[in-house]
Structures are given as C-alpha cells and as structure tokens.
Design a protein around this motif. Sequence first.
Motif, PDB file in Angstrom:
ATOM      1  N   CYS A  33     -20.932  14.710  41.269  1.00 51.01           N
ATOM      2  CA  CYS A  33     -20.952  14.047  39.967  1.00 51.01           C
ATOM      3  C   CYS A  33     -21.260  15.089  38.895  1.00 51.01           C
ATOM      4  O   CYS A  33     -21.916  16.101  39.171  1.00 51.01           O
ATOM      5  CB  CYS A  33     -22.015  12.950  39.948  1.00 51.01           C
ATOM      6  N   PRO A  34     -20.814  14.871  37.667  1.00 50.77           N
ATOM      7  CA  PRO A  34     -21.084  15.835  36.593  1.00 50.77           C
ATOM      8  C   PRO A  34     -22.580  16.083  36.424  1.00 50.77           C
ATOM      9  O   PRO A  34     -23.394  15.172  36.578  1.00 50.77           O
ATOM     10  CB  PRO A  34     -20.486  15.146  35.358  1.00 50.77           C
ATOM     11  N   GLU A  35     -22.921  17.316  36.095  1.00 48.30           N
ATOM     12  CA  GLU A  35     -24.332  17.687  35.959  1.00 48.30           C
ATOM     13  C   GLU A  35     -25.040  16.855  34.895  1.00 48.30           C
ATOM     14  O   GLU A  35     -26.216  16.526  35.042  1.00 48.30           O
ATOM     15  CB  GLU A  35     -24.444  19.177  35.620  1.00 48.30           C
ATOM     16  N   ALA A  36     -24.329  16.504  33.827  1.00 52.60           N
ATOM     17  CA  ALA A  36     -24.948  15.699  32.771  1.00 52.60           C
ATOM     18  C   ALA A  36     -25.393  14.345  33.311  1.00 52.60           C
ATOM     19  O   ALA A  36     -26.470  13.847  32.970  1.00 52.60           O
ATOM     20  CB  ALA A  36     -23.969  15.507  31.612  1.00 52.60           C
ATOM     21  N   LEU A  37     -24.575  13.758  34.168  1.00 54.75           N
ATOM     22  CA  LEU A  37     -24.915  12.465  34.753  1.00 54.75           C
ATOM     23  C   LEU A  37     -26.051  12.599  35.758  1.00 54.75           C
ATOM     24  O   LEU A  37     -26.950  11.757  35.818  1.00 54.75           O
ATOM     25  CB  LEU A  37     -23.679  11.855  35.414  1.00 54.75           C
ATOM     26  N   ALA A  49     -20.602  -0.513  30.101  1.00 58.09           N
ATOM     27  CA  ALA A  49     -20.169   0.072  28.830  1.00 58.09           C
ATOM     28  C   ALA A  49     -21.351   0.278  27.892  1.00 58.09           C
ATOM     29  O   ALA A  49     -21.452   1.306  27.209  1.00 58.09           O
ATOM     30  CB  ALA A  49     -19.118  -0.824  28.179  1.00 58.09           C
ATOM     31  N   SER A  50     -22.259  -0.694  27.864  1.00 61.35           N
ATOM     32  CA  SER A  50     -23.436  -0.592  26.999  1.00 61.35           C
ATOM     33  C   SER A  50     -24.340   0.556  27.433  1.00 61.35           C
ATOM     34  O   SER A  50     -24.851   1.311  26.596  1.00 61.35           O
ATOM     35  CB  SER A  50     -24.215  -1.908  27.026  1.00 61.35           C
ATOM     36  N   PHE A  51     -24.520   0.704  28.736  1.00 58.34           N
ATOM     37  CA  PHE A  51     -25.353   1.795  29.252  1.00 58.34           C
ATOM     38  C   PHE A  51     -24.755   3.147  28.864  1.00 58.34           C
ATOM     39  O   PHE A  51     -25.463   4.045  28.403  1.00 58.34           O
ATOM     40  CB  PHE A  51     -25.471   1.689  30.773  1.00 58.34           C
ATOM     41  N   ILE A  52     -23.448   3.268  29.050  1.00 57.38           N
ATOM     42  CA  ILE A  52     -22.782   4.526  28.716  1.00 57.38           C
ATOM     43  C   ILE A  52     -22.895   4.819  27.225  1.00 57.38           C
ATOM     44  O   ILE A  52     -23.163   5.948  26.809  1.00 57.38           O
ATOM     45  CB  ILE A  52     -21.301   4.476  29.145  1.00 57.38           C
ATOM     46  N   CYS A  75     -25.218   3.837  25.189  1.00 52.29           N
ATOM     47  CA  CYS A  75     -26.607   4.182  24.853  1.00 52.29           C
ATOM     48  C   CYS A  75     -26.960   5.610  25.252  1.00 52.29           C
ATOM     49  O   CYS A  75     -27.920   6.179  24.731  1.00 52.29           O
ATOM     50  CB  CYS A  75     -27.569   3.218  25.536  1.00 52.29           C
ATOM     51  N   HIS A  76     -26.184   6.174  26.177  1.00 56.86           N
ATOM     52  CA  HIS A  76     -26.499   7.512  26.688  1.00 56.86           C
ATOM     53  C   HIS A  76     -25.360   8.503  26.432  1.00 56.86           C
ATOM     54  O   HIS A  76     -25.194   9.459  27.183  1.00 56.86           O
ATOM     55  CB  HIS A  76     -26.810   7.433  28.181  1.00 56.86           C
ATOM     56  N   GLN A  77     -24.606   8.260  25.360  1.00 63.92           N
ATOM     57  CA  GLN A  77     -23.486   9.141  25.040  1.00 63.92           C
ATOM     58  C   GLN A  77     -23.923  10.588  24.855  1.00 63.92           C
ATOM     59  O   GLN A  77     -23.239  11.518  25.278  1.00 63.92           O
ATOM     60  CB  GLN A  77     -22.779   8.646  23.771  1.00 63.92           C
ATOM     61  N   LYS A  78     -25.066  10.771  24.227  1.00 58.36           N
ATOM     62  CA  LYS A  78     -25.540  12.134  23.972  1.00 58.36           C
ATOM     63  C   LYS A  78     -25.788  12.872  25.278  1.00 58.36           C
ATOM     64  O   LYS A  78     -25.362  14.024  25.447  1.00 58.36           O
ATOM     65  CB  LYS A  78     -26.813  12.098  23.133  1.00 58.36           C
ATOM     66  N   GLU A  79     -26.490  12.208  26.219  1.00 63.87           N
ATOM     67  CA  GLU A  79     -26.797  12.848  27.501  1.00 63.87           C
ATOM     68  C   GLU A  79     -25.552  13.037  28.367  1.00 63.87           C
ATOM     69  O   GLU A  79     -25.448  14.002  29.123  1.00 63.87           O
ATOM     70  CB  GLU A  79     -27.822  12.022  28.279  1.00 63.87           C
ATOM     71  N   LEU A  80     -24.587  12.105  28.245  1.00 58.55           N
ATOM     72  CA  LEU A  80     -23.393  12.141  29.090  1.00 58.55           C
ATOM     73  C   LEU A  80     -22.270  12.997  28.516  1.00 58.55           C
ATOM     74  O   LEU A  80     -21.258  13.220  29.181  1.00 58.55           O
ATOM     75  CB  LEU A  80     -22.879  10.716  29.321  1.00 58.55           C
TER      76      LEU A  80
END
Length: 207
Positions: free
Chosen positions: A19-23, A176-179, A181-186
Amino acid sequence: MDPASPSDLPDNCSSCPPCPEALLSLAAGSVLSVLKCPPPPPTFFSSSLLLSSSSDPHLSSSPTEQQQPSLVHFLRNICVKAAVTELALIISLIYVNRLKKVLTTMARGDPDTPFKIILSALLVVKKFLEEDCVGLNRLFSKITNGLYTLRDINTMERSFLGLLKFSLFVTEEEVASFIQCHQKELHGLDILQYSKPRSACEFNVDP
C-alpha cells in the motif's frame, strides 16, 4: 522482514503490491491514537516483523514516535502477505475510528496493543469484503511469523468484534468521507477506483 516474495507466502495467499506509504503512515498514526500504551522495551522491536531500518527506539522521545516506524513496517508486510488492498485498509481505519469512540479515556493498552488492533481490523475487513474466509485466521497467524498464534488471532478477533458490537457495515459514502477528511495525509490517493464495500461473509472464528 522484507516484503514477501511469492515463495515466502502461504499456499492460499498471493502477493500484493505494498500500500502507498502515505496510507500506511496514516494507518499507523490512527491506530496509535486509539488509546495510551506503556513505552515498549527495546527488546519489543527485536522481531524482524517489527524492526524497520529507519526506526531506532533510543532516538525517539515518546512511545508513539518509537512505535510509528515499526508499525508502518509491520503494516507494509502484513498488507503484502495478506493481499490487503488500499480500500480494505481504509475500511479497517473506519473500524479503528469506531473502536476509538467506544473506548473510555481511561482505557490503556499493552506495548503491542496497536499492532493487535490493526491486525484484528484487517482480519475482519478481509472477511467482510471477500467470499472465501476459510482459514483466514490461520493465515494471519502464519504471516506474523509466529509472533501471534492462532489462538491469539482468534482472541483478538473476538475482542475486536465484541467492542464494535459487530457494527461492520461501511457505506461508500463513509469511505468517501474518510478519504476527504484525510486528503492532506493521503496526498490525493484515489481509493474509490476499487470495489465497493459490502457485507458478504459470516464472521466465524477458525477452530
């Protein structure tokens, strides 16, 4: 433990790209925020499953800083060996958030509790998303290289499901809401290109 090669994998498990490191970093941070745990002893990081080349517990100033690199390393390897998709990891974090809400502020864990939480969440979400759940608990025990026995895995699953009161259904809107809310981290990672969450599998514990 390095990411698995096909020959290292259990018979019923196929390799999956990491999985991507950001995730992975988001997942580690989310799990470590669930409850307070005592500082792990240096020997806790001696297992290759936990030891990251970038982690040095002697250079970290807090338990969270000590555990973050090792938890990311642990997650990376489990996700590869158990073929965990980005969507599955996102749903597991939604479960982790639900768990955090039901725990009291006085809740305390052991040094390895964050590892048990994410392992339980990934196990449950794999059963939630996939048709074939037979032997999954045994598989999860095997891919931890003996760190957790089958009995340990069964106990973790029961405890996790009990705390969540089997509240496992996740809608696409929640994902979708979780993603969002965490756009910056992802860093704009697109998770919704993958299959939709569904309820499909009975949550049987392996004997």
